[in-house]
Design an enzyme around this catalytic site. Sequence first.
Site, short mmCIF file in Angstrom:
data_model
loop_
_atom_site.label_atom_id
_atom_site.label_comp_id
_atom_site.label_asym_id
_atom_site.label_seq_id
_atom_site.Cartn_x
_atom_site.Cartn_y
_atom_site.Cartn_z
N PRO A 44 0.83 -1.20 0.00
CG PRO A 44 -0.77 -1.57 1.64
CD PRO A 44 0.55 -2.08 1.14
CD GLU A 45 3.11 2.59 -4.27
OE1 GLU A 45 3.34 3.72 -4.74
OE2 GLU A 45 3.24 1.54 -4.94
CE LYS A 72 5.67 3.63 0.16
NZ LYS A 72 6.58 2.57 -0.31
NE ARG A 105 10.72 -2.50 -4.74
CZ ARG A 105 10.27 -1.55 -3.92
NH1 ARG A 105 11.13 -0.85 -3.19
NH2 ARG A 105 8.99 -1.29 -3.83
#
Length: 269
Positions: free
Chosen positions: A2-3, A58, A259
């Site tokens: 979640p951002e 976050k 990433r």
Amino acid sequence: MPELPEMETYKHLLMANIAGQMITEVQINREKSINVNPELFKNTIMHLKVLNITRRGKHLLFELQNGQVLLLHLMLGGWMFFGTDVEKPKRTIQIRLSFGEQHLYFIGLRLGYLHLYSQKEAEQNLSDLGPDPLDSALTLNEFLKRIASKHGRLKTTMLDQKFIAGIGNCYSAEICFHAGILPTKDIDDCNELNRTQLFHSMKLVLQDAMKNGGYMDHPFYMGDSLTGGFYDLRKVYDREGENCYLCGSIIVMDMVSSRKTFYCQNCQK
């Protein structure tokens, strides 16, 4: 993970459902998800009202009646559900906070946590975070000043929470696509026009994602029609091998600093 848009969505939904409500029961199924002895955790927050929920990057902060704060970071795979025992998902629950017959379930906290702090301790834990990308204090001039001190790949910088707090893998890709810049590009090769466009794209993409409930597909409660609405609006994130909505080219996946990142080689330069 979640951002900012996902946590902002959670914040608004939590405010609507538990703000002003009293915690009537606490269940800890995974001690590693908290930072103090379970009995101390329970005794400290039981029968207290949640006065407010705020967001920092976050993180969410549950401000309690006694001045204590529950600091939440969902990390990779974490999510929440609010409802009755009958409605709860058939998933392992790490923590449950009860508000009468309604419960707030914390799920998938393998890496995430819900820590108990004083207000001062919570502030200290978040002190190294950069500014919020949607804060009015983060003007274009301030952004240009901050990014001028950075070097290396654009993607890596956008993931740096000390640079700006709240942007992760999904929205760094979406912002770069909106700005028409490759996330693999070196910051030193980005001119002022690139950096200015990046700033405006950051604001627009995050605001749009917030308006549409972020990209996570777990509903917060039964009948929740907001959470996850941005998933179908993604332009590049997690769309490897699919056609670009703008030019029809194939979306590419690449690795930057271990990433995954996604982009269109035709639309992004």
